[in-house]
Design a protein around this motif. Structure first.
Motif, PDB file in Angstrom:
ATOM      1  N   CYS A  76       1.364   2.405   6.646  1.00 48.00           N
ATOM      2  CA  CYS A  76       2.416   1.662   5.942  1.00 48.00           C
ATOM      3  C   CYS A  76       3.652   2.538   5.786  1.00 48.00           C
ATOM      4  CB  CYS A  76       1.928   1.202   4.573  1.00 48.00           C
ATOM      5  SG  CYS A  76       0.863  -0.255   4.617  1.00 48.00           S
TER       6      CYS A  76
ATOM      7  N   CYS B 110      -0.602   4.409   1.891  1.00 47.52           N
ATOM      8  CA  CYS B 110      -1.226   4.246   3.209  1.00 47.52           C
ATOM      9  C   CYS B 110      -0.336   4.903   4.262  1.00 47.52           C
ATOM     10  CB  CYS B 110      -1.421   2.757   3.515  1.00 47.52           C
ATOM     11  SG  CYS B 110      -1.848   2.418   5.234  1.00 47.52           S
TER      12      CYS B 110
ATOM     13  N   HIS C 266       0.147  -4.451   5.994  1.00 47.45           N
ATOM     14  CA  HIS C 266      -1.117  -3.750   5.766  1.00 47.45           C
ATOM     15  C   HIS C 266      -2.303  -4.702   5.840  1.00 47.45           C
ATOM     16  CE1 HIS C 266      -3.769  -0.580   4.290  1.00 47.45           C
ATOM     17  NE2 HIS C 266      -4.402  -1.571   3.674  1.00 47.45           N
TER      18      HIS C 266
ATOM     19  N   MET D  22       0.855  -1.195   0.000  1.00 45.68           N
ATOM     20  CA  MET D  22       0.000   0.000   0.000  1.00 45.68           C
ATOM     21  C   MET D  22       0.889   1.243   0.000  1.00 45.68           C
ATOM     22  SD  MET D  22      -3.203  -0.836  -0.088  1.00 45.68           S
ATOM     23  CE  MET D  22      -4.189   0.453   0.680  1.00 45.68           C
TER      24      MET D  22
ATOM     25  N   HIS E 266      -5.914   1.188   7.998  1.00 49.82           N
ATOM     26  CA  HIS E 266      -4.816   0.236   8.266  1.00 49.82           C
ATOM     27  C   HIS E 266      -5.010  -0.152   9.725  1.00 49.82           C
ATOM     28  CE1 HIS E 266      -0.249  -0.805   8.058  1.00 49.82           C
ATOM     29  NE2 HIS E 266      -0.684  -1.138   9.275  1.00 49.82           N
TER      30      HIS E 266
END
Ligand code: 5GP
Ligand code: ZN
Length: 136
Positions: free
Chosen positions: A7, A4, A46, A1, A97
């Motif tokens: 992440c 994200c 993730h 990801m 997440h």
């Protein structure tokens, strides 16, 4: 990801204030802390929400939550400690997440959770439980 935010925190691409990590989880201060010591325990891999966790990761999350929770209690001596975990926008999730909030509480803090008790009858409880059991 790639985009994200958690992440990117796990990969160290954006700064975070970490307090703990193991192979599967990381704990860092919530940038929007409600109270001092407000932490997030997130999975390193993730997963959008609870439904994406394998059993090993789910166990690792709770182990880390308990560990940092004990440390918060020891370091800051709050009056209480709340755990919050949201799945889906309807539940209040804003970062998709998986993460658990570890939130120290003090008497009289402004934190509030509306809990509209409905007291359903036994039959409704039994019917709902049967549907959940069938899905296990
Ligand atoms: P949720 O509403 O999804 O349960 O909670 C997301 C939490 O992530 C919020 O409390 C918010 O303050 C926190 N958060 C969002 N972006 C960042 C960030 O870039 N760094 C940190 N440390 N926390 C963040
Ligand atoms: Zn992610």
């Amino acid at each position: 990801m790639d985009d994200c935010v958690f992440c990117r925190i796990v990969r160290g691409e954006i700064p975070s204030t970490r307090v703990w990590e193991d192979d599967l989880t990381v704990a860092f201060m919530d940038i929007g802390s409600v109270n001092p010591g407000h932490l997030l325990v997130a999975t390193k891999a993730h997963a959008e929400n609870l439904y994406g966790l394998d059993d090993g990761t789910a166990a690792a999350v709770m182990r880390s939550v308990a560990r940092v929770g004990r440390a918060v209690q020891s370091a800051l001596s709050p009056d209480g400690l709340s755990l919050y975990q949201a799945n889906g926008a309807a539940a209040g999730q804003t970062v998709f997440h998986f993460h658990v909030h570890v939130l120290p509480r003090w008497k009289g803090d402004a934190m509030d959770l509306v809990w509209p008790v409905r007291n359903p009858g036994r039959q409704e409880l039994e019917e709902t439980a049967a549907r959940i059991r069938a899905a296990l």
